[in-house]
Scaffold this motif. Structure first.
Motif, PDB file in Angstrom:
ATOM      1  N   PRO A   1      12.471 -77.787 -53.650  1.00 45.26           N
ATOM      2  CA  PRO A   1      13.657 -76.927 -53.527  1.00 45.26           C
ATOM      3  C   PRO A   1      14.169 -76.829 -52.095  1.00 45.26           C
ATOM      4  O   PRO A   1      15.382 -76.774 -51.865  1.00 45.26           O
ATOM      5  N   LYS A   2      13.260 -76.797 -51.121  1.00 43.89           N
ATOM      6  CA  LYS A   2      13.701 -76.709 -49.735  1.00 43.89           C
ATOM      7  C   LYS A   2      14.339 -78.017 -49.276  1.00 43.89           C
ATOM      8  O   LYS A   2      15.278 -78.016 -48.476  1.00 43.89           O
ATOM      9  N   MET A   3      13.830 -79.133 -49.773  1.00 41.02           N
ATOM     10  CA  MET A   3      14.455 -80.405 -49.451  1.00 41.02           C
ATOM     11  C   MET A   3      15.843 -80.484 -50.074  1.00 41.02           C
ATOM     12  O   MET A   3      16.796 -80.976 -49.458  1.00 41.02           O
TER      13      MET A   3
ATOM     14  N   HIS B   1      18.373 -71.845 -51.450  1.00 42.70           N
ATOM     15  CA  HIS B   1      17.088 -71.745 -52.133  1.00 42.70           C
ATOM     16  C   HIS B   1      16.464 -70.387 -51.874  1.00 42.70           C
ATOM     17  O   HIS B   1      16.493 -69.878 -50.758  1.00 42.70           O
ATOM     18  N   VAL B   2      15.930 -69.795 -52.923  1.00 42.06           N
ATOM     19  CA  VAL B   2      15.171 -68.562 -52.803  1.00 42.06           C
ATOM     20  C   VAL B   2      13.747 -68.870 -53.230  1.00 42.06           C
ATOM     21  O   VAL B   2      13.529 -69.599 -54.202  1.00 42.06           O
ATOM     22  N   GLU B   3      12.758 -68.365 -52.499  1.00 43.86           N
ATOM     23  CA  GLU B   3      11.371 -68.648 -52.818  1.00 43.86           C
ATOM     24  C   GLU B   3      11.086 -68.321 -54.276  1.00 43.86           C
ATOM     25  O   GLU B   3      11.488 -67.284 -54.794  1.00 43.86           O
ATOM     26  N   GLU B   4      10.352 -69.217 -54.970  1.00 48.42           N
ATOM     27  CA  GLU B   4      10.098 -69.050 -56.391  1.00 48.42           C
ATOM     28  C   GLU B   4       9.369 -67.748 -56.692  1.00 48.42           C
ATOM     29  O   GLU B   4       9.568 -67.133 -57.737  1.00 48.42           O
TER      30      GLU B   4
ATOM     31  N   THR C   1      14.329 -84.887 -55.894  1.00 46.83           N
ATOM     32  CA  THR C   1      14.261 -83.449 -55.643  1.00 46.83           C
ATOM     33  C   THR C   1      15.544 -82.733 -56.058  1.00 46.83           C
ATOM     34  O   THR C   1      15.524 -81.523 -56.292  1.00 46.83           O
ATOM     35  N   TYR C   2      16.639 -83.455 -56.148  1.00 46.23           N
ATOM     36  CA  TYR C   2      17.871 -82.827 -56.637  1.00 46.23           C
ATOM     37  C   TYR C   2      17.753 -82.474 -58.120  1.00 46.23           C
ATOM     38  O   TYR C   2      18.299 -81.466 -58.580  1.00 46.23           O
ATOM     39  N   ARG C   3      16.995 -83.299 -58.854  1.00 44.81           N
ATOM     40  CA  ARG C   3      16.891 -83.100 -60.299  1.00 44.81           C
ATOM     41  C   ARG C   3      15.615 -82.383 -60.725  1.00 44.81           C
ATOM     42  O   ARG C   3      15.548 -81.830 -61.824  1.00 44.81           O
TER      43      ARG C   3
ATOM     44  N   ASP D   1       8.415 -77.702 -43.076  1.00 40.89           N
ATOM     45  CA  ASP D   1       7.972 -77.450 -44.447  1.00 40.89           C
ATOM     46  C   ASP D   1       8.868 -78.104 -45.495  1.00 40.89           C
ATOM     47  O   ASP D   1       8.643 -77.942 -46.689  1.00 40.89           O
ATOM     48  N   CYS D   2       9.855 -78.848 -45.050  1.00 44.14           N
ATOM     49  CA  CYS D   2      10.824 -79.434 -45.980  1.00 44.14           C
ATOM     50  C   CYS D   2      10.151 -80.387 -46.971  1.00 44.14           C
ATOM     51  O   CYS D   2      10.444 -80.375 -48.161  1.00 44.14           O
ATOM     52  N   PHE D   3       9.226 -81.227 -46.475  1.00 34.95           N
ATOM     53  CA  PHE D   3       8.600 -82.230 -47.333  1.00 34.95           C
ATOM     54  C   PHE D   3       7.561 -81.632 -48.274  1.00 34.95           C
ATOM     55  O   PHE D   3       7.084 -82.313 -49.171  1.00 34.95           O
ATOM     56  N   LYS D   4       7.205 -80.382 -48.077  1.00 33.44           N
ATOM     57  CA  LYS D   4       6.215 -79.747 -48.935  1.00 33.44           C
ATOM     58  C   LYS D   4       6.843 -79.020 -50.112  1.00 33.44           C
ATOM     59  O   LYS D   4       6.133 -78.556 -51.002  1.00 33.44           O
TER      60      LYS D   4
END
Length: 373
Positions: free
Chosen positions: A81-83, A92-95, A23-25, A75-78
């Motif tokens: 970007p949030k993870m 993070h800003v919502e896409e 998720t970092y990449r 909601d982190c696992f969904k």
């Protein structure tokens, strides 16, 4: 067979080492990571939530960390970007609100266009904003929101070293591809400390079909699978086929490890209502004009496919997903004149490795004369 010594009320640690690095990449989950993000939250339904943890190898420190699952936002696992924001303290800003979301997986381009828009805002230049269909005032609002988010140094340490929490008989469940040498060393240390380790194996494709995988994947995977025997208490196979392949591999290498088949759950997913038009949007009778209601909000390419019968192949587009054979099957049916009732063939997934021959065939045949997309 290695001794398995679990205990009542054992703590469960789900390893997410590979997941948080992914998720970092990347802004989108792959198949295996999606399995991890679905299983972990569901586990709370039938096990004591206070006994469920996530664990991971922190590369910066080399420490194997853990954190109670209850401390992670639901909601982190969904959302990758949030993870990323939670584990690496990267705002993070919502896409939906962020005009540069298309570059979330391309950090160099993202940094370039963000700097360009910031400079254009400072110089009162409106033209660069038109490309992203945003006004300077809207960009200013987005940047203000980003600056208001809490910030911290990259890879801020979270969690606690696992040896301070885990005790003999607790369990580590590895569902992802944590195949590096430092992962192996961390699991070996946990095994020596009396933890029971369950290792999920999704397939043995890099060993059985090495020609379908890229780079050094066959060697990396084979080395990992051999070394995993030094710490694994129980292997979990995600299908009967993988169970047979894994059992054969272990027997061939004089291993009597316990292997259990845990097929991944399958269920029909209810259609999302997010893309359906409401009466307030366009007051057209949905019962009379069902097709319009179902597909009008999709983009043109998806709308064209959704309006007719189609066969959907979801997954990374690469040889190990059998895309070549699927495409040639469609071609053969068309060559034999089997046009009636033949659905369109749709491949949905990100490009993978070793797909040059597949691309050449699709180009040469005009995407199988327009029957594939």
């Amino acid at each position: 067979m290695p001794a398995i010594a679990t205990r009542i009320n054992a703590k469960i640690f789900f390893d997410i080492s590979a997941l948080i690095e992914h998720t970092y990449r990347h802004a989108v989950l792959s198949g295996i990571q999606r399995v991890v993000t679905e299983i972990i939250p569901c586990f709370q339904r039938f096990y004591e939530p206070d006994l469920i943890f996530v664990s991971w190898l922190e590369r910066a420190s080399g420490k194997y960390k853990c954190l109670p699952l209850a401390q992670i936002p639901p909601d982190c696992f969904k959302s990758p970007p949030k993870m990323k924001e939670f584990f690496f303290s990267i705002p993070h800003v919502e896409e939906a609100d962020y005009p540069l979301a298309r570059y979330s997986a391309k950090p160099i381009k993202h940094a370039f266009y963000r700097a360009k828009l910031d400079l254009s805002l400072a110089l009162n230049q409106e033209k660069p904003f038109k490309r992203f269909r945003i006004t300077p005032q809207a960009w200013k609002s987005v940047r203000k929101k980003m600056h208001s988010l809490p910030k911290a140094p990259f890879a801020q340490p979270r969690g606690t070293n696992i040896e301070k929490i885990a005790t003999p008989g607790d369990c580590i469940i590895i569902l992802d591809a944590a195949w590096r040498n430092d992962h192996t060393k961390a699991f070996q240390e946990a095994h020596r400390n009396g933890l029971v380790i369950f290792q999920m194996v999704h397939d043995l494709i890099p060993i059985l079909f090495p020609h379908t995988t890229g780079g050094a994947m066959p060697q990396v995977f084979a080395k990992w699978l051999l070394s995993s025997q030094s710490y694994t208490s129980v292997y979990l196979a995600n299908s009967e086929c993988t169970y047979r392949d894994l059992t054969q591999f272990l027997n061939a290498h004089n291993s009597d490890h316990d292997v259990r088949c845990i097929p991944l759950a399958q269920q029909i997913v209810a259609p999302s209502k997010k893309n359906q038009l409401s009466r307030d949007d366009i007051p057209i009778d949905a019962e009379t004009y069902q097709l319009f209601s179902d597909v009008a909000l999709f983009n043109a390419d998806v709308r064209q496919v959704a309006a007719s019968n189609f066969a959907l192949c979801v997954g990374t587009i690469e040889p190990r997903k059998n895309v070549w054979r699927i495409a040639t099957a469609w071609k053969q049916l068309l060559d034999k004149g089997r046009h009636e009732q033949l659905p369109k063939l749709v491949f949905a997934g990100r490009p993978g490795w070793l797909k040059d021959d597949f691309d050449k065939m699709m180009t040469a045949t005009g995407n199988i004369w327009g029957w594939a997309q």
